[in-house]
Design a protein around this motif. Structure first.
Motif, PDB file in Angstrom:
ATOM      1  N   UNK A  37     -33.401 -71.296  82.171  1.00  0.00           N
ATOM      2  CA  UNK A  37     -32.770 -70.027  81.788  1.00  0.00           C
ATOM      3  C   UNK A  37     -33.682 -69.205  80.879  1.00  0.00           C
ATOM      4  N   UNK A  38     -34.542 -69.870  80.105  1.00  0.00           N
ATOM      5  CA  UNK A  38     -35.519 -69.130  79.299  1.00  0.00           C
ATOM      6  C   UNK A  38     -36.527 -68.416  80.193  1.00  0.00           C
ATOM      7  N   UNK A  39     -36.953 -69.081  81.268  1.00  0.00           N
ATOM      8  CA  UNK A  39     -37.890 -68.466  82.204  1.00  0.00           C
ATOM      9  C   UNK A  39     -37.242 -67.294  82.930  1.00  0.00           C
ATOM     10  N   UNK A  40     -36.013 -67.490  83.394  1.00  0.00           N
ATOM     11  CA  UNK A  40     -35.304 -66.428  84.107  1.00  0.00           C
ATOM     12  C   UNK A  40     -35.047 -65.241  83.179  1.00  0.00           C
ATOM     13  N   UNK A  41     -34.888 -65.521  81.888  1.00  0.00           N
ATOM     14  CA  UNK A  41     -34.585 -64.470  80.904  1.00  0.00           C
ATOM     15  C   UNK A  41     -35.803 -63.688  80.441  1.00  0.00           C
ATOM     16  N   UNK A  42     -36.985 -63.996  80.940  1.00  0.00           N
ATOM     17  CA  UNK A  42     -38.190 -63.326  80.460  1.00  0.00           C
ATOM     18  C   UNK A  42     -38.111 -61.797  80.532  1.00  0.00           C
ATOM     19  N   UNK A  43     -37.585 -61.206  81.629  1.00  0.00           N
ATOM     20  CA  UNK A  43     -37.465 -59.740  81.632  1.00  0.00           C
ATOM     21  C   UNK A  43     -36.574 -59.218  80.504  1.00  0.00           C
ATOM     22  N   UNK A  44     -35.502 -59.951  80.212  1.00  0.00           N
ATOM     23  CA  UNK A  44     -34.593 -59.553  79.137  1.00  0.00           C
ATOM     24  C   UNK A  44     -35.304 -59.621  77.788  1.00  0.00           C
ATOM     25  N   UNK A  45     -36.006 -60.718  77.558  1.00  0.00           N
ATOM     26  CA  UNK A  45     -36.721 -60.892  76.298  1.00  0.00           C
ATOM     27  C   UNK A  45     -37.781 -59.816  76.101  1.00  0.00           C
ATOM     28  N   UNK A  46     -38.490 -59.484  77.163  1.00  0.00           N
ATOM     29  CA  UNK A  46     -39.531 -58.456  77.060  1.00  0.00           C
ATOM     30  C   UNK A  46     -38.932 -57.096  76.721  1.00  0.00           C
ATOM     31  N   UNK A  47     -37.842 -56.736  77.382  1.00  0.00           N
ATOM     32  CA  UNK A  47     -37.203 -55.439  77.119  1.00  0.00           C
ATOM     33  C   UNK A  47     -36.753 -55.357  75.660  1.00  0.00           C
ATOM     34  N   UNK A  48     -36.197 -56.462  75.144  1.00  0.00           N
ATOM     35  CA  UNK A  48     -35.695 -56.453  73.771  1.00  0.00           C
ATOM     36  C   UNK A  48     -36.828 -56.389  72.751  1.00  0.00           C
ATOM     37  N   UNK A  49     -37.956 -57.001  73.092  1.00  0.00           N
ATOM     38  CA  UNK A  49     -39.054 -57.087  72.118  1.00  0.00           C
ATOM     39  C   UNK A  49     -40.066 -55.949  72.230  1.00  0.00           C
ATOM     40  N   UNK A  50     -39.991 -55.143  73.307  1.00  0.00           N
ATOM     41  CA  UNK A  50     -40.915 -54.011  73.476  1.00  0.00           C
ATOM     42  C   UNK A  50     -40.105 -52.734  73.677  1.00  0.00           C
ATOM     43  N   UNK A  51     -40.431 -51.719  72.922  1.00  0.00           N
ATOM     44  CA  UNK A  51     -39.625 -50.493  72.979  1.00  0.00           C
ATOM     45  C   UNK A  51     -39.767 -49.769  74.310  1.00  0.00           C
ATOM     46  N   UNK A  52     -40.997 -49.507  74.743  1.00  0.00           N
ATOM     47  CA  UNK A  52     -41.198 -48.782  75.994  1.00  0.00           C
ATOM     48  C   UNK A  52     -40.756 -47.339  75.885  1.00  0.00           C
ATOM     49  N   UNK A  53     -40.867 -46.592  76.984  1.00  0.00           N
ATOM     50  CA  UNK A  53     -40.442 -45.190  76.980  1.00  0.00           C
ATOM     51  C   UNK A  53     -38.921 -45.074  76.986  1.00  0.00           C
ATOM     52  N   UNK A  54     -38.437 -43.841  76.955  1.00  0.00           N
ATOM     53  CA  UNK A  54     -36.994 -43.629  77.017  1.00  0.00           C
ATOM     54  C   UNK A  54     -36.436 -44.014  78.374  1.00  0.00           C
ATOM     55  N   UNK A  55     -35.115 -44.040  78.470  1.00  0.00           N
ATOM     56  CA  UNK A  55     -34.459 -44.396  79.735  1.00  0.00           C
ATOM     57  C   UNK A  55     -34.903 -43.440  80.845  1.00  0.00           C
ATOM     58  N   UNK A  56     -35.125 -44.006  82.042  1.00  0.00           N
ATOM     59  CA  UNK A  56     -35.579 -43.189  83.160  1.00  0.00           C
ATOM     60  C   UNK A  56     -34.951 -43.655  84.472  1.00  0.00           C
ATOM     61  N   UNK A  57     -35.510 -43.201  85.588  1.00  0.00           N
ATOM     62  CA  UNK A  57     -34.942 -43.496  86.902  1.00  0.00           C
ATOM     63  C   UNK A  57     -34.939 -44.982  87.210  1.00  0.00           C
ATOM     64  N   UNK A  58     -35.912 -45.728  86.696  1.00  0.00           N
ATOM     65  CA  UNK A  58     -35.948 -47.175  86.917  1.00  0.00           C
ATOM     66  C   UNK A  58     -34.745 -47.861  86.272  1.00  0.00           C
ATOM     67  N   UNK A  59     -34.383 -47.393  85.099  1.00  0.00           N
ATOM     68  CA  UNK A  59     -33.212 -47.956  84.420  1.00  0.00           C
ATOM     69  C   UNK A  59     -31.941 -47.675  85.220  1.00  0.00           C
ATOM     70  N   UNK A  60     -31.826 -46.458  85.721  1.00  0.00           N
ATOM     71  CA  UNK A  60     -30.637 -46.091  86.501  1.00  0.00           C
ATOM     72  C   UNK A  60     -30.550 -46.916  87.783  1.00  0.00           C
ATOM     73  N   UNK A  61     -31.698 -47.036  88.477  1.00  0.00           N
ATOM     74  CA  UNK A  61     -31.715 -47.812  89.725  1.00  0.00           C
ATOM     75  C   UNK A  61     -31.426 -49.286  89.439  1.00  0.00           C
ATOM     76  N   UNK A  62     -32.046 -49.819  88.383  1.00  0.00           N
ATOM     77  CA  UNK A  62     -31.830 -51.211  88.027  1.00  0.00           C
ATOM     78  C   UNK A  62     -30.386 -51.489  87.664  1.00  0.00           C
ATOM     79  N   UNK A  63     -29.771 -50.569  86.916  1.00  0.00           N
ATOM     80  CA  UNK A  63     -28.364 -50.749  86.551  1.00  0.00           C
ATOM     81  C   UNK A  63     -27.469 -50.745  87.788  1.00  0.00           C
ATOM     82  N   UNK A  64     -27.738 -49.842  88.721  1.00  0.00           N
ATOM     83  CA  UNK A  64     -26.931 -49.775  89.948  1.00  0.00           C
ATOM     84  C   UNK A  64     -27.050 -51.069  90.759  1.00  0.00           C
ATOM     85  N   UNK A  65     -28.268 -51.601  90.849  1.00  0.00           N
ATOM     86  CA  UNK A  65     -28.463 -52.865  91.564  1.00  0.00           C
ATOM     87  C   UNK A  65     -27.758 -54.001  90.830  1.00  0.00           C
TER      88      UNK A  65
END
Length: 255
Positions: free
Chosen positions: A116-144
């Motif tokens: 579960x730690x390995x599967x959670x890597x995308x979650x951990x990265x998002x929480x630990x790195x700010x990145x740009x503001x919300x964009x189309x990738x976030x919207x598409x990802x949320x819909x999926x």
């Protein structure tokens, strides 16, 4: 991120040990299925508490993980209530003999925590790195994610209602979403993790976290998901007919 991953690992070790003790007290290892969803919540909350969750994307992903994990824990708790230990875990109990305790902790609870730690890597990265503001990738990802979440939840609910009817004892569920795929719950779970990965892609340098959704896809398709479940019905003629007309994983019109 490495520091947070190490802290998560320590927290999940304690989490796995706690559920191992619960399994010993209850004398049933299938509580590991309940612990699965909660482990992801624990890992995400740990990252949030250590790093701080101030960005919209981090909050979004944290909420998605909590919603999915909490629903799954509740569903499995209701499903297992008043029933004997799942046959998979019962078979391992008999097979492992004198090494049962050690193998239970290592191969059930600790291994689950590592995965579960390995599967959670995308979650951990998002929480630990700010990145740009919300964009189309976030919207598409949320819909999926939402599509996968609802597909899994509806599939689980339909199966639960089917099994509640005494007239269906010994019969195969092949109605509702189960007409289009033999494993709508597994399809939904894989889909929602790919949705979270798509959200993660909005953070620069995040492509390597594809290991997360690839791991859950591999587990469900090749290891502990569909193969174990279908092995249970290998000698069932009704299931053999069901296989002929229904897609194994991806939802397709029935033949």
């Amino acid at each position: 991120m490495l520091k947070i991953f190490l802290i998560q690992s320590l927290v999940i070790f304690v989490y796995a040990l706690t559920w191992f003790i619960v399994a010993l007290v209850k004398n049933r290892n299938d509580v590991a299925d309940i612990a699965w969803g909660g482990g992801f919540i624990c890992a995400a909350l740990t990252a949030s508490l250590v790093q701080g969750t101030g960005k919209a994307r981090a909050i979004l992903v944290l909420l998605l993980v909590v919603a999915w994990g909490a629903r799954l824990m509740l569903h499995i708790s209701i499903r297992n209530r008043g029933k004997p230990e799942d046959r998979r875990y019962k078979a391992w109990r008999e097979e492992w003999g004198s090494s049962f305790l050690a193998r239970t902790f290592l191969q059930v609870f600790l291994l689950q925590g590592f995965l579960l730690l390995i599967i959670s890597l995308p979650v951990t990265l998002v929480i630990t790195h700010s990145g740009p503001g919300l964009n189309i990738l976030d919207a598409a990802g949320f819909c999926i994610w939402l599509f996968g979440f609802l597909f899994e939840a509806v599939g689980d609910y339909q199966l639960l209602q089917f099994k509640k009817n005494p007239a269906n004892k010994g019969k195969i569920m092949k109605y509702g979403l189960w007409r289009y795929t033999r494993h709508p719950n597994y399809f939904g779970e894989v889909t929602l993790w790919w949705g979270i990965f798509l959200i993660c892609l909005a953070v620069p340098g995040s492509l390597w976290t594809i290991i997360g959704p690839l791991t859950i896809t591999w587990l469900i398709l090749k290891v502990s998901g569909t193969p174990l479940l279908e092995k249970r019905y290998v000698d069932n003629p009704e299931y053999a007919e069901y296989i002929k007309g229904t897609s194994s994983f991806f939802p397709l019109p029935p033949k």
